[in-house]
Every structure is written in C-alpha cells, then in structure tokens.
Write a protein that holds these residues in place. Sequence first.
Motif, PDB file in Angstrom:
ATOM      1  N   MET A 135      -0.876  43.501  75.968  1.00  0.00           N
ATOM      2  CA  MET A 135      -0.929  42.405  75.019  1.00  0.00           C
ATOM      3  C   MET A 135       0.341  42.399  74.169  1.00  0.00           C
ATOM      4  O   MET A 135       0.849  43.453  73.822  1.00  0.00           O
ATOM      5  CB  MET A 135      -2.133  42.556  74.087  1.00  0.00           C
ATOM      6  N   ASN A 136       0.769  41.219  73.807  1.00  0.00           N
ATOM      7  CA  ASN A 136       1.942  41.120  72.938  1.00  0.00           C
ATOM      8  C   ASN A 136       1.501  41.147  71.469  1.00  0.00           C
ATOM      9  O   ASN A 136       0.308  41.171  71.152  1.00  0.00           O
ATOM     10  CB  ASN A 136       2.767  39.871  73.269  1.00  0.00           C
ATOM     11  N   ALA A 137       2.473  41.129  70.568  1.00  0.00           N
ATOM     12  CA  ALA A 137       2.190  41.260  69.132  1.00  0.00           C
ATOM     13  C   ALA A 137       1.299  40.124  68.620  1.00  0.00           C
ATOM     14  O   ALA A 137       0.396  40.365  67.807  1.00  0.00           O
ATOM     15  CB  ALA A 137       3.493  41.327  68.346  1.00  0.00           C
ATOM     16  N   LYS A 138       1.541  38.922  69.085  1.00  0.00           N
ATOM     17  CA  LYS A 138       0.720  37.791  68.627  1.00  0.00           C
ATOM     18  C   LYS A 138      -0.735  37.973  69.053  1.00  0.00           C
ATOM     19  O   LYS A 138      -1.649  37.781  68.244  1.00  0.00           O
ATOM     20  CB  LYS A 138       1.271  36.479  69.180  1.00  0.00           C
ATOM     21  N   GLU A 139      -0.955  38.353  70.306  1.00  0.00           N
ATOM     22  CA  GLU A 139      -2.331  38.554  70.794  1.00  0.00           C
ATOM     23  C   GLU A 139      -3.018  39.697  70.050  1.00  0.00           C
ATOM     24  O   GLU A 139      -4.194  39.576  69.676  1.00  0.00           O
ATOM     25  CB  GLU A 139      -2.309  38.833  72.300  1.00  0.00           C
ATOM     26  N   LEU A 140      -2.312  40.770  69.842  1.00  0.00           N
ATOM     27  CA  LEU A 140      -2.890  41.895  69.100  1.00  0.00           C
ATOM     28  C   LEU A 140      -3.241  41.492  67.672  1.00  0.00           C
ATOM     29  O   LEU A 140      -4.308  41.844  67.162  1.00  0.00           O
ATOM     30  CB  LEU A 140      -1.922  43.080  69.095  1.00  0.00           C
ATOM     31  N   THR A 141      -2.358  40.744  67.041  1.00  0.00           N
ATOM     32  CA  THR A 141      -2.598  40.296  65.662  1.00  0.00           C
ATOM     33  C   THR A 141      -3.828  39.396  65.602  1.00  0.00           C
ATOM     34  O   THR A 141      -4.661  39.523  64.694  1.00  0.00           O
ATOM     35  CB  THR A 141      -1.357  39.569  65.115  1.00  0.00           C
ATOM     36  N   LEU A 142      -3.958  38.503  66.565  1.00  0.00           N
ATOM     37  CA  LEU A 142      -5.137  37.623  66.578  1.00  0.00           C
ATOM     38  C   LEU A 142      -6.418  38.412  66.851  1.00  0.00           C
ATOM     39  O   LEU A 142      -7.462  38.121  66.252  1.00  0.00           O
ATOM     40  CB  LEU A 142      -4.954  36.507  67.602  1.00  0.00           C
ATOM     41  N   ASN A 143      -6.356  39.418  67.711  1.00  0.00           N
ATOM     42  CA  ASN A 143      -7.535  40.261  67.947  1.00  0.00           C
ATOM     43  C   ASN A 143      -7.935  41.000  66.675  1.00  0.00           C
ATOM     44  O   ASN A 143      -9.124  41.114  66.356  1.00  0.00           O
ATOM     45  CB  ASN A 143      -7.270  41.254  69.074  1.00  0.00           C
TER      46      ASN A 143
END
Length: 94
Positions: free
Chosen positions: A1-9
């Motif tokens: 996962m990239n930073a954006k996906e991790l942040t949204l999770n």
Amino acid sequence: MNAKELTLNIAVNMGRLCRWSMEGRRARVDQFLIETQDYVSALDTAPKSARFLPTYEWFKKDFDSLRRNVEMNADWAESALTWANILTHRASLA
C-alpha cells in the motif's frame, strides 16, 4: 500500500475506534488499536510528501497517547474522530 492508502486506512480505523469506545466495546477498541499501529508502522517506512510530515508527526504523538491511555469516554472518542477527519482530508498530501 502507498502512503495515501495507509493514511485512509488509519482514518477509517480512527472512526471505528470512536464508535466502539462510545459503545463500550473495549475488545474491539483493543483489536483496532493493534491494527492501526500496524498501519502506522507501515506508513513510517512509506515515502511521504514533505507537506504531509508535520501532520503525520503530530498524529503519531497523539495516537501513541490514545493507545497508551484508552478511556472509554466522549473525550477519548472525540480525539479519535478528530483524527479520522484530519487524516481523511490530509491523505491527498501523503
């Protein structure tokens, strides 16, 4: 996962933590604190933009405090929900 996906999770989990703390579901709170910590650890090593870093460092400090001092009350829940909102909006900068 990239930073954006991790942040949204992380943001989604913070919203869940808010709800479960207000419902008195401590086992779910504990479960999702562990999962969220795993996402935070992954995000630590992911490439992030310089514009996102101040928010991320602030979040990590507050999340560590929330994780170490779980209180099943409105103040704790509000802090979790506040971070859910902040991270949702800031994810585009990650």
